[in-house]
Scaffold this active site. Structure first.
Site, PDB file in Angstrom:
ATOM      1  N   THR A   1      30.556  52.039 -10.527  1.00 46.46           N
ATOM      2  CA  THR A   1      30.742  51.052  -9.454  1.00 46.46           C
ATOM      3  C   THR A   1      32.144  51.075  -8.849  1.00 46.46           C
ATOM      4  O   THR A   1      32.362  50.451  -7.819  1.00 46.46           O
ATOM      5  CB  THR A   1      30.412  49.639  -9.961  1.00 46.46           C
ATOM      6  OG1 THR A   1      30.997  49.471 -11.246  1.00 46.46           O
ATOM      7  CG2 THR A   1      28.912  49.434 -10.043  1.00 46.46           C
TER       8      THR A   1
ATOM      9  N   MET B   1      47.341  13.278 -12.334  1.00 45.73           N
ATOM     10  CA  MET B   1      47.327  12.101 -11.467  1.00 45.73           C
ATOM     11  C   MET B   1      47.980  10.936 -12.205  1.00 45.73           C
ATOM     12  O   MET B   1      48.583  11.117 -13.245  1.00 45.73           O
ATOM     13  CB  MET B   1      45.921  11.831 -10.995  1.00 45.73           C
ATOM     14  CG  MET B   1      45.479  12.908  -9.997  1.00 45.73           C
ATOM     15  SD  MET B   1      43.960  12.547  -9.189  1.00 45.73           S
ATOM     16  CE  MET B   1      42.836  12.597 -10.529  1.00 45.73           C
TER      17      MET B   1
ATOM     18  N   LYS C   1      36.693  10.296 -17.262  1.00 43.54           N
ATOM     19  CA  LYS C   1      37.218   9.239 -18.117  1.00 43.54           C
ATOM     20  C   LYS C   1      36.368   7.973 -18.006  1.00 43.54           C
ATOM     21  O   LYS C   1      36.011   7.359 -19.006  1.00 43.54           O
ATOM     22  CB  LYS C   1      38.666   8.955 -17.684  1.00 43.54           C
ATOM     23  CG  LYS C   1      39.460   8.189 -18.694  1.00 43.54           C
ATOM     24  CD  LYS C   1      40.891   7.987 -18.212  1.00 43.54           C
ATOM     25  CE  LYS C   1      41.687   9.269 -18.195  1.00 43.54           C
ATOM     26  NZ  LYS C   1      43.018   9.104 -17.608  1.00 43.54           N
TER      27      LYS C   1
ATOM     28  N   SER D   1      23.816  56.025 -14.532  1.00 38.54           N
ATOM     29  CA  SER D   1      24.982  55.255 -14.950  1.00 38.54           C
ATOM     30  C   SER D   1      25.766  54.907 -13.691  1.00 38.54           C
ATOM     31  O   SER D   1      26.287  55.800 -13.017  1.00 38.54           O
ATOM     32  CB  SER D   1      25.806  56.118 -15.903  1.00 38.54           C
ATOM     33  OG  SER D   1      27.007  55.499 -16.219  1.00 38.54           O
TER      34      SER D   1
ATOM     35  N   TYR E   1      22.417  48.601 -20.312  1.00 38.78           N
ATOM     36  CA  TYR E   1      23.713  48.463 -20.971  1.00 38.78           C
ATOM     37  C   TYR E   1      24.847  48.319 -19.969  1.00 38.78           C
ATOM     38  O   TYR E   1      24.690  48.637 -18.782  1.00 38.78           O
ATOM     39  CB  TYR E   1      23.995  49.675 -21.876  1.00 38.78           C
ATOM     40  CG  TYR E   1      24.305  50.958 -21.125  1.00 38.78           C
ATOM     41  CD1 TYR E   1      25.608  51.288 -20.749  1.00 38.78           C
ATOM     42  CD2 TYR E   1      23.278  51.837 -20.766  1.00 38.78           C
ATOM     43  CE1 TYR E   1      25.881  52.455 -20.054  1.00 38.78           C
ATOM     44  CE2 TYR E   1      23.543  53.001 -20.071  1.00 38.78           C
ATOM     45  CZ  TYR E   1      24.855  53.310 -19.721  1.00 38.78           C
ATOM     46  OH  TYR E   1      25.128  54.450 -19.022  1.00 38.78           O
TER      47      TYR E   1
ATOM     48  N   ARG F   1      37.599  12.762 -24.627  1.00 37.27           N
ATOM     49  CA  ARG F   1      37.089  13.837 -23.775  1.00 37.27           C
ATOM     50  C   ARG F   1      36.927  15.068 -24.649  1.00 37.27           C
ATOM     51  O   ARG F   1      37.480  15.122 -25.752  1.00 37.27           O
ATOM     52  CB  ARG F   1      38.047  14.129 -22.615  1.00 37.27           C
ATOM     53  CG  ARG F   1      39.414  14.516 -23.093  1.00 37.27           C
ATOM     54  CD  ARG F   1      40.377  14.700 -21.942  1.00 37.27           C
ATOM     55  NE  ARG F   1      41.704  14.909 -22.479  1.00 37.27           N
ATOM     56  CZ  ARG F   1      42.817  14.642 -21.848  1.00 37.27           C
ATOM     57  NH1 ARG F   1      42.797  14.128 -20.649  1.00 37.27           N
ATOM     58  NH2 ARG F   1      43.973  14.892 -22.393  1.00 37.27           N
TER      59      ARG F   1
ATOM     60  N   HIS G   1      52.880  17.288 -23.210  1.00 38.38           N
ATOM     61  CA  HIS G   1      52.417  17.964 -22.002  1.00 38.38           C
ATOM     62  C   HIS G   1      52.532  19.483 -22.131  1.00 38.38           C
ATOM     63  O   HIS G   1      51.596  20.231 -21.865  1.00 38.38           O
ATOM     64  CB  HIS G   1      53.257  17.450 -20.828  1.00 38.38           C
ATOM     65  CG  HIS G   1      52.965  18.160 -19.544  1.00 38.38           C
ATOM     66  ND1 HIS G   1      53.759  19.173 -19.065  1.00 38.38           N
ATOM     67  CD2 HIS G   1      51.951  18.025 -18.667  1.00 38.38           C
ATOM     68  CE1 HIS G   1      53.245  19.607 -17.942  1.00 38.38           C
ATOM     69  NE2 HIS G   1      52.162  18.927 -17.667  1.00 38.38           N
TER      70      HIS G   1
ATOM     71  N   CYS H   1      29.187  51.797 -15.738  1.00 35.58           N
ATOM     72  CA  CYS H   1      30.409  52.173 -16.451  1.00 35.58           C
ATOM     73  C   CYS H   1      31.653  51.993 -15.591  1.00 35.58           C
ATOM     74  O   CYS H   1      32.744  52.379 -15.993  1.00 35.58           O
ATOM     75  CB  CYS H   1      30.312  53.597 -16.993  1.00 35.58           C
ATOM     76  SG  CYS H   1      30.186  54.827 -15.692  1.00 35.58           S
TER      77      CYS H   1
ATOM     78  N   ARG I   1      30.973  62.716 -19.547  1.00 36.73           N
ATOM     79  CA  ARG I   1      30.851  63.038 -18.131  1.00 36.73           C
ATOM     80  C   ARG I   1      31.534  64.369 -17.871  1.00 36.73           C
ATOM     81  O   ARG I   1      32.661  64.603 -18.306  1.00 36.73           O
ATOM     82  CB  ARG I   1      31.525  61.950 -17.304  1.00 36.73           C
ATOM     83  CG  ARG I   1      31.420  62.213 -15.825  1.00 36.73           C
ATOM     84  CD  ARG I   1      32.037  61.107 -15.011  1.00 36.73           C
ATOM     85  NE  ARG I   1      33.480  61.144 -15.080  1.00 36.73           N
ATOM     86  CZ  ARG I   1      34.262  60.225 -14.516  1.00 36.73           C
ATOM     87  NH1 ARG I   1      33.729  59.199 -13.891  1.00 36.73           N
ATOM     88  NH2 ARG I   1      35.567  60.324 -14.600  1.00 36.73           N
TER      89      ARG I   1
ATOM     90  N   ARG J   1      44.009   3.465 -14.244  1.00 33.39           N
ATOM     91  CA  ARG J   1      44.120   4.900 -14.518  1.00 33.39           C
ATOM     92  C   ARG J   1      43.211   5.693 -13.604  1.00 33.39           C
ATOM     93  O   ARG J   1      42.119   5.252 -13.279  1.00 33.39           O
ATOM     94  CB  ARG J   1      43.664   5.216 -15.942  1.00 33.39           C
ATOM     95  CG  ARG J   1      44.517   4.650 -17.022  1.00 33.39           C
ATOM     96  CD  ARG J   1      43.768   4.682 -18.344  1.00 33.39           C
ATOM     97  NE  ARG J   1      44.480   3.929 -19.350  1.00 33.39           N
ATOM     98  CZ  ARG J   1      45.324   4.470 -20.222  1.00 33.39           C
ATOM     99  NH1 ARG J   1      45.549   5.752 -20.208  1.00 33.39           N
ATOM    100  NH2 ARG J   1      45.945   3.720 -21.100  1.00 33.39           N
TER     101      ARG J   1
ATOM    102  N   GLY K   1      47.417  15.061 -16.901  1.00 36.35           N
ATOM    103  CA  GLY K   1      48.741  14.740 -16.382  1.00 36.35           C
ATOM    104  C   GLY K   1      48.899  14.930 -14.885  1.00 36.35           C
ATOM    105  O   GLY K   1      49.993  14.802 -14.349  1.00 36.35           O
TER     106      GLY K   1
HETATM  107  C1  PEP Z   1      33.326  54.839 -11.282  1.00 33.83           C
HETATM  108  O1  PEP Z   1      33.476  55.416 -10.222  1.00 33.83           O
HETATM  109  O2  PEP Z   1      32.954  53.655 -11.384  1.00 33.83           O
HETATM  110  C2  PEP Z   1      33.625  55.546 -12.545  1.00 33.83           C
HETATM  111  C3  PEP Z   1      33.348  54.997 -13.698  1.00 33.83           C
HETATM  112  O3  PEP Z   1      34.249  56.731 -12.447  1.00 33.83           O
HETATM  113  P1  PEP Z   1      35.809  56.917 -12.147  1.00 33.83           P
HETATM  114  O4  PEP Z   1      36.439  55.562 -12.177  1.00 33.83           O
HETATM  115  O5  PEP Z   1      36.308  57.811 -13.205  1.00 33.83           O
HETATM  116  O6  PEP Z   1      35.776  57.540 -10.806  1.00 33.83           O
HETATM  117 MG    MG Z   2      33.686  57.561 -10.252  1.00 36.02          MG
END
Ligand code: PEP
Ligand code: MG
Length: 927
Positions: free
Chosen positions: A814, A107, A25, A811, A899, A342, A459, A879, A621, A96, A105
């Site tokens: 995770t 303070m 401010k 792929s 990707y 702001r 508010h 994925c 898969r 202020r 709101g």
């Molecule tokens: C993973 O393991 O990240 C995956 C995409 O396979 P799933 O979740 O089906 O084991």
């Molecule tokens: Mg998996």
């Protein structure tokens, strides 16, 4: 201690870009002043002063600060021609807070500081308006009492209500000067009773107390909770600045007004000044929602000159800030002042529209248009709306303050909302007359907010919009009775626990639950995401298992399927018995027989996916989960078996009895009954059922694993039951061949889960190659496809170079890779120890949500590097669930992935996040 430190900056001198030092401010007031807007004169005390003050155990202002404040007050006196504490021509100021991050709101603010009984008379003489003078004084006493001296609001509210009642006044404006004088006297007494001291009369003493109170509010519970909730860390904002600003008054008669405005509509993004004002009122009246303000369109009728000036102000603000501004203004006897501006907090629909329109107007670039929208916030555009096919009668109409529709049980205070919403997991709607900052925990726990008073900038509206929760404000037909936990609306009412529905897009309120439907993309979102795709390097694919999922993902802009989990296709009622037959089969022939029946079904599945996604790639898969997951539960089987055995026993008993009948002198009717029973329970049928169940139980026990997620799954299944993988490969290639034959462009990709050795991959590749040759011969043309592997076990990362010899793509799975890297079970960790790990800081994030860059990410980087060393054009993606998470997407960009693949509804978020990642990592032109 350095006594020469500059803590205090006049608006003409402060660095308008230094929000850290001057607060958002304060920096803005400096900037606005310096670009020539009509800002009342004032100065800023820096956040550095606040931190020094809070750091001092005795809470003393840093040396030199007060002297600098006094010097600036003298300068203000000169600029305004008034005197601070001068009874003849008194200067009044507001005090202020304002930190580097906006915390609406959270303070405190004190208005009309400098008033005492002597200066009050000066104000009355100068304005010739006793009512105005007493009104200003009573506001000051209450705010100062509350904020600086800690006197609770209720004590003032009680006195004020009594005075209003005695005067038969419905609204504050109905009170006379005498009523307000009486209010001042009572308020002064309230303060004295509560604090044991008379109200401070020396303006400089008032100023010092007020500065300290604002500093203290930084470490108050409300502000601390807010920072925690919105993850405001000390490096984002540390300490609050104090802004001391000459008072201007919107309550000096019918040629005065106060208002708040957005340069564009914050709910829709429409390019039109949007806001509300109140004639003859102070700013707090608008924000607190005590009186329901008028829309700015009315100003064109009531004060046309000022409406024009306001339009000019709007243009100046936007062309300078190049961002939608949320500003406060006051008109004092025909003179327009801008008090604050702001960046406007808007819902995402409005953010997207303004991004696109401001780019077209040449105010911002495409890059800026993209970067001003947080990818996660796009979720708001997936808000449900009321099903238009359901006809329902609204019971009340309020202001459409924050879009989206929600149903839930009504609750009438924030604590109950927290208790029932957060504590008991119920869907609640917080219903209030008006909300206050201390209701914030109730907002977090609620689906939506409904208030019976206040405007779209109240508010409740501002906070709900920021949170993306539906809100209807100012539904004045509803009268809320907090004590009885009920609300009356017309002839009907609803109580706590009754289900209501609100539509924040139309402002309507309904009794009962009304079904909702998913919204469509706006054309602006399409445009914006189109720009995102132009900027990003990462492609965004979707995880989709069914044609419906695939269709939706495509609508959201996915350019392929990065993961189709084939197990979902097995779980259908029609197929499961065949799958089970296939699993329990004792001979390869029997298994093949079941697989032969599955083949056409799978082929159709793949055909449909290819068709929906054409011409984009579809990555399928091969079967992943442990196959015992398709079999019945062991305990259920055991129970059924014991019931069958009991039945068999009775059946045998009946048979024996029937056999013995001949020897007995049984009556004709008994003979008939025994005969019927014998027909009803045929022992051979029961025996057959027992045999089947026993075989199934044996199989279930044989397939049992203590640790199935680390067991007989993924490619291991492909090794032990090659015929399953063969069937799937055949189904994929035949479906692709059929599509190609009918002119549908297809790009199938076959990927193998859970691979840890190249030999596994080679083995599957052998099946693929031989089936491919066969299919090519049959269809007279080879099908082009890609063959690749999931990377989801640690060894796969370590052996990425050799895997790359066989795989055309990697792929990253995770979900499993995180499980494998941490040795945290993905099934259990999040409900067991992970919350504690996160709360206590043992781990900053939940690694199943936010990709663990330091561990899992490191493995990924190695795998990419080693894989591409062998195969430079190796295609690499992700994925796992992280593929839809913006911070993880940024990492994937840096790691050089091609990707990300995520669930359909997250595709838009991922597209924007991919663009952000590219833009943020792009070298700046002059760097
Ligand atoms: C993973 O393991 O990240 C995956 C995409 O396979 P799933 O979740 O089906 O084991
Ligand atoms: Mg998996």
């Amino acid at each position: 201690m350095d006594t020469t430190t500059q803590y205090v900056f006049a608006f003409e001198d402060g660095d308008g870009k230094d929000k850290k030092l001057l607060g958002g401010k304060g920096a803005n007031l400096c900037e606005m002043t310096q670009i020539g807007l009509n800002v009342p004169p004032g100065f800023v005390i820096s956040t550095a002063a606040c931190l020094e003050y809070l750091d001092e155990p005795k809470r003393a202002l840093p040396p030199g600060l007060i002297e600098q404040v006094h010097e600036q007050m003298r300068a203000l006196e000169q600029k305004t021609g008034k005197g601070f504490g001068d009874p003849d021509n008194p200067l009044l100021v507001s005090v202020r807070s304002g930190s580097a991050m906006s915390m609406p709101g959270m303070m405190d603010t004190i208005l009309n500081l400098g008033l005492n009984s002597a200066t009050l008379q000066g104000v009355i003489r100068a304005t010739d308006d006793p009512r105005f003078g007493y009104d200003a004084y009573r506001r000051f006493i209450q705010l100062f009492g509350k904020v600086a001296l800690g006197v609770p609001d209720e004590a003032f509210d009680k006195e004020f209500a009594a005075i209003k009642e005695a005067a038969h006044a419905k609204q504050d404006v109905d009170l006379s000067a005498t009523d307000l004088r009486e209010t001042c006297e009572r308020f002064l007494k309230v303060v004295e009773d509560a604090t044991g001291h008379p109200f401070p009369t020396d303006p400089y003493q008032q100023l010092e107390i007020a500065i300290k109170a604002v500093f203290n509010s930084w470490s108050g519970k409300r502000a601390v909770d807010y920072r925690k909730q919105f993850h405001i860390t000390p490096d984002m904002a540390n300490g609050t600045a104090v802004n001391v600003v000459t008072m201007v008054f919107g309550n000096r008669g019918d040629d005065s007004a106060t208002g708040v405005a957005f340069t564009r509509n914050p709910a829709t993004g429409e390019n039109k000044l949007y806001g509300e004002y109140l004639v003859n009122a102070q700013g707090e009246d608008v924000v607190a929602g005590i009186r329901t303000p008028k829309p700015l369109d009315r100003l064109k009728v009531e004060m046309p000159d000022l409406a024009d000036q306001l339009d000019e102000l709007r243009d100046k603000l936007e062309s300078h800030y190049r961002e939608v501004q949320d500003f406060e203004f006051t008109i004092e006897q025909g003179q327009l002042y801008c008090l604050q501006t702001r960046n406007g907090k808007m819902n995402t629909v409005a953010m997207v529209r303004t991004s696109v329109e401001m780019e077209r107007e040449g105010l911002i670039t495409k890059e800026q248009a993209l970067l001003r929208i947080a990818p996660e916030s796009l979720e708001q555009m997936l808000f449900p709306r009321l099903d238009p096919n359901v006809k329902a009668e609204a019971v009340a109409q309020g202001l459409p303050a924050s879009p989206g529709a929600a149903s839930g049980i009504a609750v009438f205070d924030a604590d109950r909302a927290e208790h029932l919403g957060k504590g008991q997991g119920l869907k609640v709607i917080l219903v209030r007359e008006e909300t206050k900052p201390e209701d914030i925990h109730g907002f977090f726990a609620s689906e939506a907010i409904l208030t019976s008073r206040g405007g779209k900038t109240s508010h409740a509206a501002v906070v709900a919009r920021g949170m993306g929760k539906p809100c209807v404000a100012g539904a004045e037909g509803i009268s809320v009775d907090v004590d009885r936990r009920e609300a009356r609306v017309g002839l009907t009412s609803f109580k706590e626990g009754d289900v209501i529905t609100i539509d924040g897009t139309s402002g309507k309120v309904y009794l009962g639950a009304i079904p909702t439907v998913e919204p469509d993309f706006t054309p602006e979102l399409h445009t914006l995401l189109g720009w995102a795709d132009e900027m990003s390097k990462l492609k965004v694919l979707a995880n989709a298992d069914t044609p419906d999922d695939a269709r939706r993902a495509r609508r959201y802009g996915a350019v392929g399927i990065g993961l189709a989990r084939t197990e979902r296709m097995f779980n259908d009622v029609e197929r499961l018995p065949i799958v089970i037959e296939m699993i329990v089969a004792e001979t390869p022939e029997a298994r093949q027989e079941a697989l032969d029946r599955l083949l056409p079904l799978q082929r159709q599945d793949f055909h449909d996916l290819f068709e929906v996604m054409s011409p984009h790639p579809v990555t399928i898969r091969l079967l992943d989960p442990p196959i015992h997951e398709f079999l019945p539960d062991e305990h259920v089987l055991e129970r059924e078996l014991s019931e069958l055995r009991a039945l068999a026993q009775s059946a045998r008993g009946v048979t024996v009895l029937a056999g013995a009948m001949g020897l007995l002198h049984a009556s004709e009717s008994l003979r008939r009954e025994v005969e019927t029973a014998r027909h009803m329970v045929d022992p051979t049928v029961v025996e057959e059922a027992i045999a089947k169940k026993e075989a199934m139980l044996k199989k279930v026990r044989a397939l049992y694993e203590t640790n199935p997620m680390l067991g007989h799954r993924g490619v291991r299944l492909g090794m032990t039951f090659p015929e399953i993988y063969r069937m799937q490969v055949r189904a994929i290639l035949e479906a692709a061949a059929e599509c190609a034959k009918s002119g549908i462009e297809v790009h199938p990709q076959i990927k193998v889960p859970q691979v840890c050795t190249v030999q596994e991959l080679r083995k599957v590749k052998e099946y693929v190659d031989s089936i491919h040759t066969e299919v090519a011969a049959r269809y007279g043309k080879p099908v082009r496809f890609q063959f690749g592997t999931m990377i989801e076990v640690v060894r796969a990362c370590m052996r990425a170079d050799s895997l790359a010899e066989e795989a055309e793509f990697f792929s990253f799975g995770t979900n499993d890779l995180t499980q494998a890297t941490f040795s945290f079970s993905r099934e259990d960790a999040e409900n067991k120890f992970l919350p504690l790990y996160n709360q206590s800081g043992l781990l900053q994030d939940n690694p199943f949500d936010v990709l663990d860059v330091k561990g899992v990410g490191k493995l990924m980087q190695l795998a990419v590097e080693w894989g591409r060393a062998v195969k430079p054009d190796l295609h690499v993606g992700i994925c796992g669930e992280h593929g839809g998470h913006p911070a993880s997407i940024a990492f994937c960009h840096q790691a050089g992935l091609d990707y990300v693949s995520c669930s359909g509804p997250r595709v838009p978020i991922a597209r924007l996040a991919a663009a952000h990642a590219a833009l943020k990592s792009a070298p700046t032109p002059n760097a």
